[in-house]
Design a protein around this motif. Structure first.
Motif, PDB file in Angstrom:
ATOM      1  N   SER A  27      -1.635  -3.558  -9.083  1.00 25.45           N
ATOM      2  CA  SER A  27      -1.437  -3.906  -7.676  1.00 25.45           C
ATOM      3  C   SER A  27      -1.555  -5.408  -7.496  1.00 25.45           C
ATOM      4  O   SER A  27      -2.096  -6.117  -8.348  1.00 25.45           O
ATOM      5  CB  SER A  27      -2.457  -3.192  -6.783  1.00 25.45           C
ATOM      6  OG  SER A  27      -3.720  -3.808  -6.875  1.00 25.45           O
TER       7      SER A  27
ATOM      8  N   ARG B 294       2.992   6.601  -4.346  1.00 27.10           N
ATOM      9  CA  ARG B 294       2.264   6.204  -5.551  1.00 27.10           C
ATOM     10  C   ARG B 294       1.586   7.400  -6.218  1.00 27.10           C
ATOM     11  O   ARG B 294       1.677   7.593  -7.424  1.00 27.10           O
ATOM     12  CB  ARG B 294       1.211   5.146  -5.211  1.00 27.10           C
ATOM     13  CG  ARG B 294       0.634   4.443  -6.437  1.00 27.10           C
ATOM     14  CD  ARG B 294      -0.611   3.671  -6.092  1.00 27.10           C
ATOM     15  NE  ARG B 294      -1.798   4.546  -6.161  1.00 27.10           N
ATOM     16  CZ  ARG B 294      -3.013   4.165  -5.784  1.00 27.10           C
ATOM     17  NH1 ARG B 294      -3.220   2.978  -5.267  1.00 27.10           N
ATOM     18  NH2 ARG B 294      -4.025   5.004  -5.900  1.00 27.10           N
ATOM     19  N   THR B 295       0.918   8.209  -5.409  1.00 28.44           N
ATOM     20  CA  THR B 295       0.186   9.351  -5.967  1.00 28.44           C
ATOM     21  C   THR B 295       1.128  10.364  -6.592  1.00 28.44           C
ATOM     22  O   THR B 295       0.859  10.910  -7.669  1.00 28.44           O
ATOM     23  CB  THR B 295      -0.667  10.017  -4.879  1.00 28.44           C
ATOM     24  OG1 THR B 295      -1.535   9.034  -4.296  1.00 28.44           O
ATOM     25  CG2 THR B 295      -1.509  11.139  -5.458  1.00 28.44           C
ATOM     26  N   SER B 296       2.263  10.618  -5.933  1.00 27.62           N
ATOM     27  CA  SER B 296       3.188  11.608  -6.482  1.00 27.62           C
ATOM     28  C   SER B 296       3.822  11.118  -7.767  1.00 27.62           C
ATOM     29  O   SER B 296       3.995  11.896  -8.722  1.00 27.62           O
ATOM     30  CB  SER B 296       4.258  11.991  -5.451  1.00 27.62           C
ATOM     31  OG  SER B 296       5.010  10.868  -5.051  1.00 27.62           O
TER      32      SER B 296
ATOM     33  N   PRO C 284       3.550   7.218   6.570  1.00 24.09           N
ATOM     34  CA  PRO C 284       2.379   7.769   7.252  1.00 24.09           C
ATOM     35  C   PRO C 284       2.702   8.114   8.707  1.00 24.09           C
ATOM     36  O   PRO C 284       3.506   7.451   9.341  1.00 24.09           O
ATOM     37  CB  PRO C 284       1.345   6.641   7.149  1.00 24.09           C
ATOM     38  CG  PRO C 284       2.155   5.389   6.997  1.00 24.09           C
ATOM     39  CD  PRO C 284       3.378   5.787   6.232  1.00 24.09           C
TER      40      PRO C 284
ATOM     41  N   SER D  62       0.835  -1.202   0.000  1.00 23.40           N
ATOM     42  CA  SER D  62       0.000   0.000   0.000  1.00 23.40           C
ATOM     43  C   SER D  62       0.874   1.257   0.000  1.00 23.40           C
ATOM     44  O   SER D  62       1.986   1.268   0.531  1.00 23.40           O
ATOM     45  CB  SER D  62      -0.913   0.011   1.225  1.00 23.40           C
ATOM     46  OG  SER D  62      -1.769  -1.104   1.208  1.00 23.40           O
ATOM     47  N   SER D  63       0.345   2.321  -0.585  1.00 19.13           N
ATOM     48  CA  SER D  63       1.074   3.583  -0.625  1.00 19.13           C
ATOM     49  C   SER D  63       0.099   4.717  -0.920  1.00 19.13           C
ATOM     50  O   SER D  63      -0.832   4.540  -1.707  1.00 19.13           O
ATOM     51  CB  SER D  63       2.155   3.536  -1.716  1.00 19.13           C
ATOM     52  OG  SER D  63       2.741   4.810  -1.900  1.00 19.13           O
ATOM     53  N   THR D  64       0.340   5.855  -0.297  1.00 18.20           N
ATOM     54  CA  THR D  64      -0.436   7.061  -0.611  1.00 18.20           C
ATOM     55  C   THR D  64       0.471   8.091  -1.274  1.00 18.20           C
ATOM     56  O   THR D  64       0.329   8.416  -2.450  1.00 18.20           O
ATOM     57  CB  THR D  64      -1.065   7.657   0.657  1.00 18.20           C
ATOM     58  OG1 THR D  64      -1.942   6.694   1.241  1.00 18.20           O
ATOM     59  CG2 THR D  64      -1.876   8.905   0.302  1.00 18.20           C
ATOM     60  N   ARG D  65       1.457   8.614  -0.519  1.00 16.72           N
ATOM     61  CA  ARG D  65       2.313   9.689  -1.001  1.00 16.72           C
ATOM     62  C   ARG D  65       3.152   9.269  -2.210  1.00 16.72           C
ATOM     63  O   ARG D  65       3.186   9.975  -3.226  1.00 16.72           O
ATOM     64  CB  ARG D  65       3.246  10.164   0.140  1.00 16.72           C
ATOM     65  CG  ARG D  65       2.570  11.086   1.159  1.00 16.72           C
ATOM     66  CD  ARG D  65       3.237  10.974   2.511  1.00 16.72           C
ATOM     67  NE  ARG D  65       2.951   9.664   3.069  1.00 16.72           N
ATOM     68  CZ  ARG D  65       1.852   9.371   3.767  1.00 16.72           C
ATOM     69  NH1 ARG D  65       0.971  10.305   3.992  1.00 16.72           N
ATOM     70  NH2 ARG D  65       1.642   8.151   4.218  1.00 16.72           N
TER      71      ARG D  65
END
Length: 320
Positions: free
Chosen positions: A82, A64-66, A279, A59-62
């Protein structure tokens, strides 16, 4: 002789900071500055119709999104793969997944994987430029670069020549779950090459003594207050509970000894830059008020992540 079915690592790959020279680090930072100054209309033509695959096993937010926003800002076409929505779930190997993506036209793969060394395997299997978005407890090179850019900016050093003395006199304390942190490892390998002193801080359960072997310019401290008194930068890390594997940790004692609070910061490092790769667990490794304070560079790190990853994509595809 190269074994059958393997390729040399593409020069546009970024797999580890261990092979990233000071000169190449300087070039990446300069390219980042240049791209950031371009008009959106100019930037959007740099990678028009190039195909970039984001292959994420974790999982990734920052990150992956960037990477995805960076690719789209350059005009590239992206696809996200994924482990929960592809043949990976059925047991397909990393090599076969990579070869499939190459056969479908992918020209660059951004990989996050739970096993250290996976980006190197993928790069050798496909011959494509591979950007390591985090591999197990091993490396996170783009994070180290964005952290470096943030430190240079916040300490008033942005635009100065990047060399072995750029960060002379700067002490960076990294506190928390060092044992499991690819971010700590990458920063501890990169920052001292530019002259910084890195103090790794945490309890023995999360910071083994052998961590000093990451390179020169690194020391270990168990006393957070003492480390802060020497620091211009305080980088906090979360406890990676998903990797503890039964390791016992007294969280109340950890909070008492190692949480970055307003009082602790005011008493021991009133002008230090506060950082966190995310996170972030407010109330555990960092007090919410500190995360939101004027000393915090956490949002700036995220912004710099987009800028650095834009440059890495242009570098990977040799379109600049």
């Amino acid at each position: 002789m190269t074994p059958p079915g393997t390729h040399p690592v593409h020069p546009g790959s970024l797999i580890t900071v261990a092979t990233l020279s000071i000169e190449e680090t300087a070039r990446i930072l300069a390219l980042t500055d240049h791209l950031e100054a371009l008009l959106p209309s100019e930037k959007s033509r740099l990678l028009t119709n190039h195909r970039i695959a984001l292959l994420f096993y974790e999982s990734s937010t920052r990150t992956r999104t960037s990477f995805e926003l960076a690719a789209k800002s350059l005009g590239a076409v992206t696809t996200l793969v994924s482990d929960k929505s592809s043949s990976i779930e059925k047991g397909e190997s990393l090599k076969d997944t990579g070869l499939t993506l190459r056969a479908l036209g992918a020209e660059c793969i951004i990989l996050r994987h739970n096993n250290g060394g996976a980006p190197f395997v993928l790069a050798r299997a496909t011959g494509l430029p591979v950007l390591n978005a985090g591999d197990g407890m091993h490396q996170h090179p783009s994070q180290a670069l964005l952290d470096l850019r943030t430190i240079l900016s916040r300490l008033g050093l942005k635009g100065t020549p990047v060399n072995a003395k750029t960060l002379s006199g700067v002490t960076v304390t990294i506190t928390g779950d060092i044992r499991h942190s690819r971010v700590a490892r990458s920063n501890a390998m990169l920052l001292p090459r530019l002259g910084a002193k890195v103090i790794l801080c945490g309890p023995p359960e999360l910071l083994p003594e052998e961590a000093v072997s990451l390179g020169d310019g690194i020391e270990i401290s168990r006393d957070f207050n003492a480390a802060l008194r020497r620091s211009q930068v305080a980088m906090m890390l979360r406890i990676q509970t998903e990797r503890l594997a039964g390791l016992a940790l007294d969280k109340a004692q950890y909070i008492a000894d190692y949480q970055l609070t307003e009082d602790r910061l005011a008493a021991h490092a009133p002008s230090a830059v506060v950082m966190h790769p995310g996170p972030m667990i407010r109330g555990l490794e960092i007090q919410g008020e500190v995360a939101d304070s004027a000393q915090s560079a956490i949002e700036q790190q995220v912004t710099n992540g987009l800028a650095i990853r834009t440059a890495l994509l242009v570098r990977a595809l040799r379109s600049f």
